[in-house]
Design a protein around this motif. Structure first.
Motif, PDB file in Angstrom:
ATOM      1  N   CYS A  47       0.825  -1.202   0.000  1.00  0.00           N
ATOM      2  CA  CYS A  47       0.000   0.000   0.000  1.00  0.00           C
ATOM      3  C   CYS A  47       0.865   1.260   0.000  1.00  0.00           C
ATOM      4  CB  CYS A  47      -0.898  -0.028   1.230  1.00  0.00           C
ATOM      5  SG  CYS A  47      -1.984   1.388   1.316  1.00  0.00           S
ATOM      6  N   HIS A 102       0.062   4.062   1.106  1.00  0.00           N
ATOM      7  CA  HIS A 102      -0.203   4.924   2.266  1.00  0.00           C
ATOM      8  C   HIS A 102       0.908   4.722   3.291  1.00  0.00           C
ATOM      9  CE1 HIS A 102      -2.615   5.766   6.142  1.00  0.00           C
ATOM     10  NE2 HIS A 102      -2.223   6.928   5.643  1.00  0.00           N
ATOM     11  N   CYS A 120      -6.475  -2.583   1.092  1.00  0.00           N
ATOM     12  CA  CYS A 120      -5.537  -2.549   2.216  1.00  0.00           C
ATOM     13  C   CYS A 120      -6.256  -2.863   3.532  1.00  0.00           C
ATOM     14  CB  CYS A 120      -4.864  -1.185   2.300  1.00  0.00           C
ATOM     15  SG  CYS A 120      -3.685  -1.152   3.647  1.00  0.00           S
ATOM     16  N   HIS A 137      -5.919   0.529   6.617  1.00  0.00           N
ATOM     17  CA  HIS A 137      -6.815   1.692   6.726  1.00  0.00           C
ATOM     18  C   HIS A 137      -7.783   1.790   5.553  1.00  0.00           C
ATOM     19  CE1 HIS A 137      -2.771   2.621   8.458  1.00  0.00           C
ATOM     20  NE2 HIS A 137      -3.523   2.528   9.516  1.00  0.00           N
ATOM     21  N   SER A 175      -7.371   1.699   2.056  1.00  0.00           N
ATOM     22  CA  SER A 175      -7.121   2.208   0.696  1.00  0.00           C
ATOM     23  C   SER A 175      -7.383   1.090  -0.307  1.00  0.00           C
ATOM     24  CB  SER A 175      -5.652   2.635   0.545  1.00  0.00           C
ATOM     25  OG  SER A 175      -5.403   3.754   1.324  1.00  0.00           O
TER      26      SER A 175
HETATM   27 FE1  FES Z   1      -2.803   1.000   3.474  1.00  0.00          FE
HETATM   28 FE2  FES Z   1      -2.831   2.763   5.407  1.00  0.00          FE
HETATM   29  S1  FES Z   1      -1.284   1.372   4.920  1.00  0.00           S
HETATM   30  S2  FES Z   1      -4.358   2.356   3.936  1.00  0.00           S
END
Ligand code: FES
Length: 499
Positions: free
Chosen positions: A454, A456, A472, A475, A477
């Motif tokens: 991911c 993020h 993901c 969180h 995503s």
């Molecule tokens: Fe994937 Fe935060 S690590 S949404």
């Protein structure tokens, strides 16, 4: 299959931002919250720029069931016990007021959006849940909230008990957005689509919002991206998670009923009617799960379809869609200042599946902040609150899931399968040249390979076989099978791998 709301291009298209701009207010995100806020602020004469990274209302707003209600599950017993009478009452009033505000906007601006006053009912088919209904009724009585206990329903199965709220509503959210967009244009607001904001930086008394090639200088920033894409300060990623759910639209071939319905406990089933080319159809939604869990068609749309065929044997399934909602750990949305360290940046998020009323509450609170008017509901939703977390199980789940995806999944032995073992229209993480690679094979056998990490905060992604996306578990995503980012908080695409 597109959602019922998005099947036609109802909202006009807007250009991509191709120049630097200066504005008083920059709204990042063109869903119902961003657009409602732009509507109010433009009416007050502010210079507003709204940027959306895809098309307006094409994400959660275009995939909601669009119930406009203050009945948010069995929340009043919880609020009364945790926060007391005044707080619980204000939460209710804020949401009832939002229903009135939406109706007023529709009437004042002659917006044709199939708005219909409805009752909202929460029901149970399970004897063991009667106690919960009784507790909620007691709380509602104590709060002087008008509600009825009812033991029958027009649903195609027997219920045991339910609570009914009057004066709730439903509408077509895209037609409503179309009406709001018209008012924004009439009041000189600027809208840009296909324009992603990657960063916000402070510069003296202003903020600079950076897009791919341009920047917007502004006094106020409103982050309306459903899940905030700015990680620090704020750390919203540690204060909420995303939940996926599914909707089907069906022609039941029977007469339909009035009222909106939802049951108490998992698996959730939610019902409302809607108009499709002038004909009334039924929307059945539900089957929530944490975004990022492995899921397939059979256990998502498949289960809803199975139920629909039992309840309406002659039905024809016309629509299927899924959505994601941000769920806060204390069940209350985050609305107001984004962080105590960044004055003049505001946020509205964590609408907990009740985004139609919450988005209006958020738009009103933030408009009142900017216009320096008092808002009696502001303290209820304060985004910078630090409350003791009531729901300790959710916190434990979040931490263990994030640890698993960030650490354990990285060191887990890779699958020994190779590309030939992957079936058409399926995705899998396999090992190629010693690296984890996310591979999707389309119906013609064409391969799409991405780095399944991911963008993020680096969790390992899971394949979602219901929607053919990489999701993901940390969180929430999401990325399409080609690696394009489609849901926040990540904003960058996945790295493509050549094989
Ligand atoms: Fe994937 Fe935060 S690590 S949404």
């Amino acid at each position: 299959m597109k959602s019922l709301w998005l099947k036609k291009d109802i909202i006009e298209n807007f250009p991509e931002l191709k120049e630097n701009l200066e504005s008083e207010i920059c709204i990042i995100g063109g869903g119902i919250f961003g657009i409602s806020t732009a509507h109010y602020l433009c009416k007050y004469g502010y210079k507003v720029v709204l940027i959306e990274r895809d098309e307006l209302a094409s994400k959660v707003t275009g995939h909601t069931t669009a119930k406009i209600t203050s009945q948010h599950g069995l929340i009043y017993h919880y609020l009364l016990n945790q926060y007391g009478k005044d707080f619980a009452k204000k939460y209710y009033e804020a949401n009832q007021k939002a229903i009135e505000n939406i109706e007023k906007i529709i009437n004042t601006n002659n917006i044709e959006c199939d708005f219909k006053k409805q009752t909202s009912n929460i029901y149970t088919t399970n004897k063991s849940e009667i106690q919960k209904i009784e507790e909620e009724i007691k709380a509602l009585n104590e709060l002087n909230i008008k509600a009825k206990k009812i033991e029958e329903s027009p649903l195609p199965f027997k219920i045991i008990s339910s609570i009914e709220f009057e004066n709730q509503a439903q509408f077509n959210p895209i037609k409503y957005i179309k009406g709001l967009v018209k008012t924004i244009k009439e009041n000189n607001g600027l809208i840009f689509e296909n324009t992603t904001c990657y960063d916000i930086k402070k510069e003296k008394n202003s903020y600079i919002c950076y897009t791919k090639n341009n920047k917007i200088k502004t006094k106020y920033v409103i982050i309306a991206t459903q899940y905030p894409f700015v990680n620090f300060p704020g750390i919203y990623f540690a204060k909420m998670y995303q939940s996926s759910s599914y909707v089907i639209g069906l022609d039941t071939k029977t007469d339909l009923f009035n009222g909106m319905y939802i049951n108490i406990q998992s698996p959730i089933y939610s019902f409302r009617t809607a108009f499709d080319e002038g004909k009334e159809i039924l929307l059945i939604g539900g089957l929530d799960h944490k975004t990022g869990e492995n899921i397939d068609y059979k256990n998502s749309y498949g289960l809803l379809e199975e139920k629909a065929k039992i309840w309406y044997p002659s039905c024809e399934i016309k629509y299927r869609w899924s959505t994601r909602d941000c769920i806060t750990l204390d069940k209350i949305p985050y609305i107001g200042e984004f962080s105590n360290m960044l004055p003049n940046i505001y946020v509205g998020t964590g609408f907990n599946k009740w985004g139609m009323t919450s988005s209006n509450i958020a738009a009103r609170i933030i408009t009142d902040k900017i216009t320096e008017k008092e808002n009696e509901y502001e303290y209820i939703f304060k985004a910078t609150r630090i409350n003791p977390i009531v729901n300790k199980d959710e916190v434990k789940n979040m931490i263990s899931q994030t640890t698993k995806s960030l650490v354990m999944e990285r060191i887990k032995e890779n699958s020994k399968e190779n590309i030939d073992d992957i079936k058409e229209e399926t995705g899998k993480i396999i090992e190629i040249r010693g690296e984890k690679v996310g591979v999707y094979k389309d119906i013609d056998g064409k391969i799409f390979a991405v780095k399944p990490v991911c963008t993020h905060l680096g969790c390992i992604l899971n394949w979602n076989d219901a929607d053919k996306t990489w999701d993901c578990p940390c969180h929430g995503s999401r990325f399409d099978y080609k690696g394009k980012n489609i849901n926040n908080p990540a904003i960058k695409d996945l790295e493509k791998i050549k094989i």
